[in-house]
Design a protein around this motif. Sequence first.
Motif, PDB file in Angstrom:
ATOM      1  N   GLY A  45      -1.143 -21.200  -9.619  1.00 37.32           N
ATOM      2  CA  GLY A  45       0.203 -20.858  -9.197  1.00 37.32           C
ATOM      3  C   GLY A  45       0.475 -19.376  -9.293  1.00 37.32           C
ATOM      4  O   GLY A  45      -0.433 -18.566  -9.513  1.00 37.32           O
ATOM      5  N   LEU A  46       1.738 -19.033  -9.149  1.00 41.75           N
ATOM      6  CA  LEU A  46       2.192 -17.647  -9.152  1.00 41.75           C
ATOM      7  C   LEU A  46       3.041 -17.343 -10.375  1.00 41.75           C
ATOM      8  O   LEU A  46       3.759 -18.203 -10.871  1.00 41.75           O
ATOM      9  CB  LEU A  46       3.029 -17.369  -7.899  1.00 41.75           C
ATOM     10  CG  LEU A  46       2.308 -17.461  -6.566  1.00 41.75           C
ATOM     11  CD1 LEU A  46       3.299 -17.261  -5.422  1.00 41.75           C
ATOM     12  CD2 LEU A  46       1.183 -16.427  -6.476  1.00 41.75           C
ATOM     13  N   HIS A  47       2.925 -16.087 -10.840  1.00 41.70           N
ATOM     14  CA  HIS A  47       3.753 -15.557 -11.913  1.00 41.70           C
ATOM     15  C   HIS A  47       4.719 -14.519 -11.355  1.00 41.70           C
ATOM     16  O   HIS A  47       4.376 -13.781 -10.428  1.00 41.70           O
ATOM     17  CB  HIS A  47       2.913 -14.781 -12.940  1.00 41.70           C
ATOM     18  CG  HIS A  47       2.041 -15.595 -13.812  1.00 41.70           C
ATOM     19  ND1 HIS A  47       2.457 -16.715 -14.486  1.00 41.70           N
ATOM     20  CD2 HIS A  47       0.739 -15.421 -14.172  1.00 41.70           C
ATOM     21  CE1 HIS A  47       1.457 -17.184 -15.206  1.00 41.70           C
ATOM     22  NE2 HIS A  47       0.415 -16.421 -15.027  1.00 41.70           N
ATOM     23  N   VAL A  48       5.889 -14.432 -11.954  1.00 42.35           N
ATOM     24  CA  VAL A  48       6.716 -13.232 -11.860  1.00 42.35           C
ATOM     25  C   VAL A  48       6.778 -12.710 -13.290  1.00 42.35           C
ATOM     26  O   VAL A  48       7.378 -13.335 -14.168  1.00 42.35           O
ATOM     27  CB  VAL A  48       8.129 -13.533 -11.319  1.00 42.35           C
ATOM     28  CG1 VAL A  48       8.957 -12.253 -11.290  1.00 42.35           C
ATOM     29  CG2 VAL A  48       8.056 -14.154  -9.932  1.00 42.35           C
ATOM     30  N   ALA A  49       6.094 -11.592 -13.532  1.00 41.58           N
ATOM     31  CA  ALA A  49       5.913 -11.100 -14.893  1.00 41.58           C
ATOM     32  C   ALA A  49       6.643  -9.781 -15.094  1.00 41.58           C
ATOM     33  O   ALA A  49       6.824  -8.997 -14.164  1.00 41.58           O
ATOM     34  CB  ALA A  49       4.422 -10.909 -15.181  1.00 41.58           C
ATOM     35  N   THR A  50       7.057  -9.535 -16.338  1.00 42.08           N
ATOM     36  CA  THR A  50       7.684  -8.266 -16.710  1.00 42.08           C
ATOM     37  C   THR A  50       7.518  -8.067 -18.200  1.00 42.08           C
ATOM     38  O   THR A  50       6.875  -8.867 -18.883  1.00 42.08           O
ATOM     39  CB  THR A  50       9.173  -8.243 -16.303  1.00 42.08           C
ATOM     40  OG1 THR A  50       9.674  -6.906 -16.437  1.00 42.08           O
ATOM     41  CG2 THR A  50      10.006  -9.203 -17.146  1.00 42.08           C
ATOM     42  N   TRP A  51       8.105  -6.982 -18.703  1.00 37.70           N
ATOM     43  CA  TRP A  51       8.151  -6.731 -20.130  1.00 37.70           C
ATOM     44  C   TRP A  51       9.580  -6.884 -20.615  1.00 37.70           C
ATOM     45  O   TRP A  51      10.527  -6.554 -19.903  1.00 37.70           O
ATOM     46  CB  TRP A  51       7.659  -5.332 -20.456  1.00 37.70           C
ATOM     47  CG  TRP A  51       6.164  -5.202 -20.414  1.00 37.70           C
ATOM     48  CD1 TRP A  51       5.272  -6.213 -20.361  1.00 37.70           C
ATOM     49  CD2 TRP A  51       5.429  -3.994 -20.416  1.00 37.70           C
ATOM     50  NE1 TRP A  51       4.001  -5.713 -20.337  1.00 37.70           N
ATOM     51  CE2 TRP A  51       4.067  -4.350 -20.372  1.00 37.70           C
ATOM     52  CE3 TRP A  51       5.771  -2.654 -20.454  1.00 37.70           C
ATOM     53  CZ2 TRP A  51       3.055  -3.402 -20.363  1.00 37.70           C
ATOM     54  CZ3 TRP A  51       4.766  -1.704 -20.451  1.00 37.70           C
ATOM     55  CH2 TRP A  51       3.425  -2.073 -20.417  1.00 37.70           C
ATOM     56  N   SER A  89      -4.995 -15.632 -16.473  1.00 38.54           N
ATOM     57  CA  SER A  89      -3.622 -15.295 -16.137  1.00 38.54           C
ATOM     58  C   SER A  89      -3.483 -13.791 -15.947  1.00 38.54           C
ATOM     59  O   SER A  89      -3.779 -13.015 -16.856  1.00 38.54           O
ATOM     60  CB  SER A  89      -2.707 -15.783 -17.270  1.00 38.54           C
ATOM     61  OG  SER A  89      -1.370 -15.600 -16.963  1.00 38.54           O
ATOM     62  N   LEU A  90      -3.033 -13.365 -14.755  1.00 37.49           N
ATOM     63  CA  LEU A  90      -2.803 -11.959 -14.455  1.00 37.49           C
ATOM     64  C   LEU A  90      -1.310 -11.679 -14.567  1.00 37.49           C
ATOM     65  O   LEU A  90      -0.512 -12.224 -13.794  1.00 37.49           O
ATOM     66  CB  LEU A  90      -3.304 -11.618 -13.048  1.00 37.49           C
ATOM     67  CG  LEU A  90      -3.071 -10.182 -12.582  1.00 37.49           C
ATOM     68  CD1 LEU A  90      -3.803  -9.192 -13.477  1.00 37.49           C
ATOM     69  CD2 LEU A  90      -3.505 -10.012 -11.137  1.00 37.49           C
ATOM     70  N   VAL A  91      -0.941 -10.872 -15.559  1.00 43.64           N
ATOM     71  CA  VAL A  91       0.464 -10.525 -15.793  1.00 43.64           C
ATOM     72  C   VAL A  91       0.574  -9.008 -15.886  1.00 43.64           C
ATOM     73  O   VAL A  91      -0.330  -8.282 -15.534  1.00 43.64           O
ATOM     74  CB  VAL A  91       1.019 -11.220 -17.053  1.00 43.64           C
ATOM     75  CG1 VAL A  91       0.997 -12.727 -16.897  1.00 43.64           C
ATOM     76  CG2 VAL A  91       0.252 -10.807 -18.305  1.00 43.64           C
ATOM     77  N   GLY A  92       1.706  -8.519 -16.370  1.00 38.51           N
ATOM     78  CA  GLY A  92       1.920  -7.091 -16.522  1.00 38.51           C
ATOM     79  C   GLY A  92       3.332  -6.722 -16.165  1.00 38.51           C
ATOM     80  O   GLY A  92       4.262  -7.509 -16.348  1.00 38.51           O
ATOM     81  N   ALA A  93       3.508  -5.529 -15.608  1.00 34.05           N
ATOM     82  CA  ALA A  93       4.833  -5.045 -15.238  1.00 34.05           C
ATOM     83  C   ALA A  93       4.689  -3.901 -14.252  1.00 34.05           C
ATOM     84  O   ALA A  93       3.630  -3.278 -14.151  1.00 34.05           O
ATOM     85  CB  ALA A  93       5.595  -4.585 -16.476  1.00 34.05           C
ATOM     86  N   ASP A  94       5.754  -3.626 -13.545  1.00 29.71           N
ATOM     87  CA  ASP A  94       5.839  -2.466 -12.664  1.00 29.71           C
ATOM     88  C   ASP A  94       6.577  -1.380 -13.436  1.00 29.71           C
ATOM     89  O   ASP A  94       7.751  -1.540 -13.765  1.00 29.71           O
ATOM     90  CB  ASP A  94       6.596  -2.842 -11.385  1.00 29.71           C
ATOM     91  CG  ASP A  94       6.606  -1.717 -10.368  1.00 29.71           C
ATOM     92  OD1 ASP A  94       6.301  -0.571 -10.749  1.00 29.71           O
ATOM     93  OD2 ASP A  94       6.933  -1.980  -9.202  1.00 29.71           O
ATOM     94  N   ILE A  95       5.888  -0.288 -13.745  1.00 33.03           N
ATOM     95  CA  ILE A  95       6.494   0.769 -14.554  1.00 33.03           C
ATOM     96  C   ILE A  95       6.863   1.988 -13.717  1.00 33.03           C
ATOM     97  O   ILE A  95       6.954   3.096 -14.227  1.00 33.03           O
ATOM     98  CB  ILE A  95       5.578   1.168 -15.725  1.00 33.03           C
ATOM     99  CG1 ILE A  95       4.217   1.645 -15.222  1.00 33.03           C
ATOM    100  CG2 ILE A  95       5.419   0.024 -16.692  1.00 33.03           C
ATOM    101  CD1 ILE A  95       3.355   2.282 -16.296  1.00 33.03           C
ATOM    102  N   GLY A  96       7.067   1.787 -12.424  1.00 29.96           N
ATOM    103  CA  GLY A  96       7.497   2.889 -11.567  1.00 29.96           C
ATOM    104  C   GLY A  96       6.379   3.388 -10.681  1.00 29.96           C
ATOM    105  O   GLY A  96       6.137   2.837  -9.607  1.00 29.96           O
TER     106      GLY A  96
END
Length: 195
Positions: A45-51, A89-96
Amino acid sequence: MRVNCSPCILVFLFFSIAINAQTVFQGTGPSGSSFGDVKIGGKAGLHVATWMGEDVSGVSQRLGFYAGGIAEIPMFMDDLYLQPELLISLVGADIGPSNVNLTYLTLPLMGKFHIIEEVAVEFGPQVGFLLSDNWEEDLQGQDTKKMDIGLNFGGGYRMNENIYFQMRFGFGLGKVLDITKVRNGVFSIGGSYFF
């Protein structure tokens, strides 16, 4: 990119336990009631990941994905199941200016209760082992924690005996980095197919 392959042995361990559990849990309970068969399958499935956390600033969500194996073990109580999973699992965040990429081998251990035959609620802990990250490229001098402990809750819909759809929110209990208090937060949606 750093890669840590030592937790990969858990993949073999997971499937060995699931296959052995299928043999152990078949049969009848103390009162003659049937435990039913343990089911194993795959899920993706899909993740929507953030910090999340006190040190979060200028961080937004990013898309990721997960894929791996799942087992469904009937428990002594009707409609209650133990559901261990083993996922990449591939996660993380967009930091700009760039994305932070964290790849974990995660092991959720979910308790699942079917409110009705088709609809279930799920809750349980998970442990994640960091397989790779891209800190050298994006955040010099910050070291990534090698383990991520978290909690998950959500629910699912059983279409039939083989297909099960899931929606889940998971949040980390520990820090992602040594020097900040950010934690992983992941919303996921996907499906499982039981063989």
